[in-house]
Scaffold this active site. Structure first.
Site, short mmCIF file in Angstrom:
data_model
loop_
_atom_site.label_atom_id
_atom_site.label_comp_id
_atom_site.label_asym_id
_atom_site.label_seq_id
_atom_site.Cartn_x
_atom_site.Cartn_y
_atom_site.Cartn_z
N GLN A 194 19.27 68.07 57.15
CA GLN A 194 18.65 66.67 57.92
C GLN A 194 17.69 67.27 58.50
O GLN A 194 16.53 66.36 58.90
CB GLN A 194 19.93 66.13 58.29
CG GLN A 194 20.96 65.45 57.50
CD GLN A 194 22.03 65.21 58.16
OE1 GLN A 194 22.62 65.83 59.07
NE2 GLN A 194 22.91 64.19 57.60
N ARG A 236 23.81 61.82 65.48
CA ARG A 236 22.93 62.19 66.63
C ARG A 236 21.51 61.50 66.29
O ARG A 236 21.16 61.21 65.35
CB ARG A 236 22.92 63.77 66.96
CG ARG A 236 22.16 64.31 65.43
CD ARG A 236 22.11 65.64 65.89
NE ARG A 236 23.17 66.49 66.10
CZ ARG A 236 23.99 66.92 67.02
NH1 ARG A 236 23.14 67.17 68.30
NH2 ARG A 236 25.17 67.58 66.96
N HIS A 244 19.30 74.67 72.22
CA HIS A 244 19.79 73.54 71.80
C HIS A 244 19.68 73.34 70.39
O HIS A 244 20.44 72.89 69.47
CB HIS A 244 19.76 72.16 72.58
CG HIS A 244 20.37 70.72 71.95
ND1 HIS A 244 21.56 70.67 72.18
CD2 HIS A 244 19.80 69.81 71.20
CE1 HIS A 244 21.86 69.36 71.66
NE2 HIS A 244 20.78 68.99 71.16
N CYS A 273 24.01 60.07 61.29
CA CYS A 273 25.05 59.37 62.00
C CYS A 273 25.58 59.60 63.26
O CYS A 273 26.26 59.16 63.88
CB CYS A 273 26.18 58.91 60.67
SG CYS A 273 26.47 60.16 59.86
N GLY A 275 44.83 54.62 48.36
CA GLY A 275 44.98 54.99 49.89
C GLY A 275 43.70 55.97 50.04
O GLY A 275 43.35 56.50 49.06
#
Lengths: 428, 273
Positions: A120, A53, A99, A51, A191
């Site tokens: 992931q 990248r 990276h 979500c 909440g």
């Protein structure tokens, strides 16, 4: 042949773009990989889509790769190419490898150092290799990246600081109670954050939850959700004595939990400690409650302060992680560098020369009766043998050096002769 | 000759303290592991030391404050091993090792050669009396340690101050419970020690109570610990109050153990034994 990264992340693209570009299902991922494989010059690829990248790691030998992939993706996702390009980043070689290492160890994540990304990435890599999209370089890159992630996790303390409000609340509760296994909690009001905190408490062992709400129906639905008991709002002060942890987040304009009430509760529970989590603004719990013995009150700002200071600690740990990444990057670059023709030839020659030197030294001891000129002749002879032996392989390697699969031969030779890519053997 | 074992033990308690301080700073378990071994060596040395002294005087060797302190440190070391291995409470060493070092330091300053036991006091009551008193003392020392940690942790949780320093400290509930356990187990030993003392006194001196300063201060200490148990069991006190109370009781205990020996005269001052 170079390692490249193309992608966009929470740092470069808003969520509207990220969700458009995401490969959100296995089918889409499959299609994405097939598209990439068809692009000219792309030899290996992995698509990582979370979500936060969407990134593509690839090995290619085509200078136009950036342009090509952008075109294919913009067509596939139905998004304007110019717009897409404005959010994309491209990295090659050293930058790309760095990276990948950073992403794998969570240093590029929105929540610094979060551990899910490693899993992931493993899934993404597993999927791509299942589709035969990965090969020699990506395999090595991914395995190194997972190794780096593991080193970062074990050698730094980046993962040991809670950085969400609800998780900090759970940690504090454990600091007070040791275990939450036999504890009871009460949720006053509702909440998002309060419910999240309640959920965290349950996953950490809290057995029973009492839900109090001004509207009883709402209390019932929430109680259902948490497998707890609903309770009339008016009755909650009487139940305080039964619970160890209180999460309060009502819209009340004044304090609904006062020192007097808590004093009573703590007395009837024989001073067993209580933990109050006040998520409401304006606050529900009188801060004076914190002055009572065996009672601990944390409001939203207190929790946020803990989160902030933990984030700072993570930042510090991230600096240590960068050092690990630099170290591994150096090793990886050396490995890459060793896979070109010149250093392999040099180390191959050195390998043979070493053998010659060692054997000749032994032989010379036995040949002490020979004259110096004779020794020189033998030396020249041996050198000639080495040169002749290496001639054909040298020519062969030079010829194939421009081929795409040259690294396969080079790697095979390295393995055969156990050549190590050391500093001295690298290309200048 | 046997003194060498005392110095080795003392040295290793110092080393253990050093290791545990590093452990506290770096949070690396390897240092607490080293500390564990250092304490093990210290225990062995002190045991040998007491055995040698016992052989010299042919009696249970607790005839001076010095030997008493050595025995106390030995018991503290054993308690440490129990907590370290059974309850996995590594942080105990951070407080126990300095405490043992501190007591050893006092023992060093009051060191004296072994002395024979006076005939009148030679009895099998001596090891029972002194032994149970010292087991009680060791447990109360531990209660003191946990109380101090409790006060620190309680302060940090109340003031919402967090840093790496306390990361490995046990939770408040654990500290409170262990403190209570130490007193619960220490109290019967102290009681036993006092009763056997009285019986022994009856045999040796002819009266079970002699208004000796040590007797009086021990009784005060005993009553303080009884009061702690009462507050906990009957009034349901917990946490900070119990911790503060335990610290006070322990300070009185230290006074009755060391202070009284040097401030007052009486037959209980070890040297008289």
């Amino acid at each position: 042949m170079k390692i490249c990264v193309l992608g966009l992340s929470h740092k470069t693209a808003p969520v509207e773009i990220r969700e458009k570009v995401a490969f959100s299902s296995l089918q889409k991922l499959d299609e994405g990989i097939s598209l990439l494989k068809r692009i000219n010059g792309i030899k290996e690829c992995v698509i990582l889509s979370t979500c936060n990248r969407v990134e593509v790691y690839l090995v290619c030998n085509d200078a136009e790769w950036q342009e090509n992939i952008a075109t294919v993706f913009s067509e596939y996702h139905g998004i304007d190419k110019k717009e897409l390009l404005s959010h994309l980043y491209f990295k090659e070689d050293e930058d790309a490898i760095r990276h990948v290492f950073k992403v794998a160890s969570g240093l590029d994540s929105m929540v610094l150092g979060e551990p899910q990304i490693t899993g992931q990435l493993k899934e993404a890599y597993g999927f791509a290799s299942g589709k035969n999209a990965t090969g020699f370089f990506i395999n090595k890159l991914m395995h190194t990246a997972f190794y780096v992630a593991k080193r970062v996790r074990t050698e730094t303390k980046i993962g040991s600081y809670a950085v969400s409000i609800s998780y900090v609340a759970v940690e504090l509760a454990k600091k007070i109670f040791e275990t939450l296994e036999d504890k009871k909690a009460m949720l006053i009001g509702a909440g998002e954050m309060a419910e999240l905190a309640a959920k965290h408490l349950i996953t950490n062992g809290v057995k029973e939850i009492i839900v109090a709400n001004r509207t009883f129906e709402r209390a019932c639905t929430l109680a259902n959700e948490f497998n707890g008991k609903p309770c009339n709002f008016e009755e909650f002060p009487d139940k305080l004595k039964d619970v160890d942890i209180v999460i309060s987040s009502t819209g009340a304009p004044t304090f609904i939990i006062t020192p007097e009430k808590v004093k009573e509760a703590i007395k009837s529970r024989r001073n067993k400690p209580m933990f109050f989590i006040d998520i409401a603004v304006p606050r529900d719990i009188d801060p004076k409650v914190n002055d009572l013995d065996n009672v601990f009150v944390y409001d939203i700002d207190d929790l946020q302060n803990v989160v902030d200071s933990n984030l700072k600690e993570r930042q510090k740990e991230a600096e240590k992680a960068e050092l690990i990444i630099n170290e591994e990057l150096k090793v990886f670059k050396e490995w890459m560098g060793s896979l070109t023709v010149k250093p392999i030839l040099l180390s191959l020659r050195k390998y043979f020369e070493n053998i010659k030197e060692n054997e000749f030294k032994e032989a010379k001891k036995k040949l002490s009766h020979l004259k110096e000129e004779d020794i020189k002749i033998i030396d020249a002879l041996l050198n000639a043998v080495i040169n002749k032996t290496l001639h054909k392989p040298t020519v062969f390697l030079k010829n194939i050096s421009s081929r795409d699969n040259a690294y396969l031969y080079l790697d095979a030779i390295k393995e055969l002769f156990e050549l190590k890519g050391e500093h001295g053997e690298k290309e200048d | 000759m046997e003194s060498i074992f005392f110095y080795i033990g003392f040295g290793f308690f110092c080393i253990a303290t050093f290791f545990f301080i590093i452990h506290l700073i770096t949070l690396k378990n390897i240092w607490s592991g080293f500390g564990n071994y250092a304490i093990l060596i210290a225990i062995v040395s002190y045991t040998l030391y007491l055995i040698f002294r016992g052989f010299i005087i042919r009696h249970f060797p607790v005839t001076s404050v010095h030997e008493g302190l050595v025995l106390l440190c030995l018991l503290l070391g054993i308690l440490f091993l129990v907590f370290f291995h059974k309850y996995k409470l590594k942080v105990v060493g951070v407080f126990l090792a300095p405490l043992a070092t501190f007591f050893s330091l006092i023992a060093f300053f009051v060191k004296q050669p072994p002395m024979p036991v006076l005939n009148t006091l030679q009895s099998f009551w001596l090891p029972i009396h002194v032994g149970s008193i010292f087991i009680g003392n060791a447990l109360f020392s531990l209660s003191f340690v946990f109380s101090v940690v409790y006060i620190i942790e309680n302060f940090r949780l109340k003031k919402k101050k967090f840093d790496n320093f306390g990361k490995q400290f046990p939770s408040l509930t654990t500290l409170d419970n262990i403190n209570y356990m130490c007193i619960v187990y220490g109290f019967p030993f102290m009681t036993l020690g006092m009763i056997t003392g009285a019986i022994w006194a009856q045999y040796a001196v002819g009266s079970y109570w002699n208004n000796d300063p040590k007797e009086i201060w021990s009784l005060i200490t005993w009553m303080l610990y009884a009061a702690i148990l009462h507050c906990r069991l009957i009034s349901g006190w917990r946490g900070k109050k119990i911790a503060v109370f335990s610290i006070v009781a322990f300070l009185v205990l230290v006074f009755s153990f060391v202070g009284v020996t040097y401030l007052f005269k009486g037959y209980h001052i070890f040297r008289g034994i």
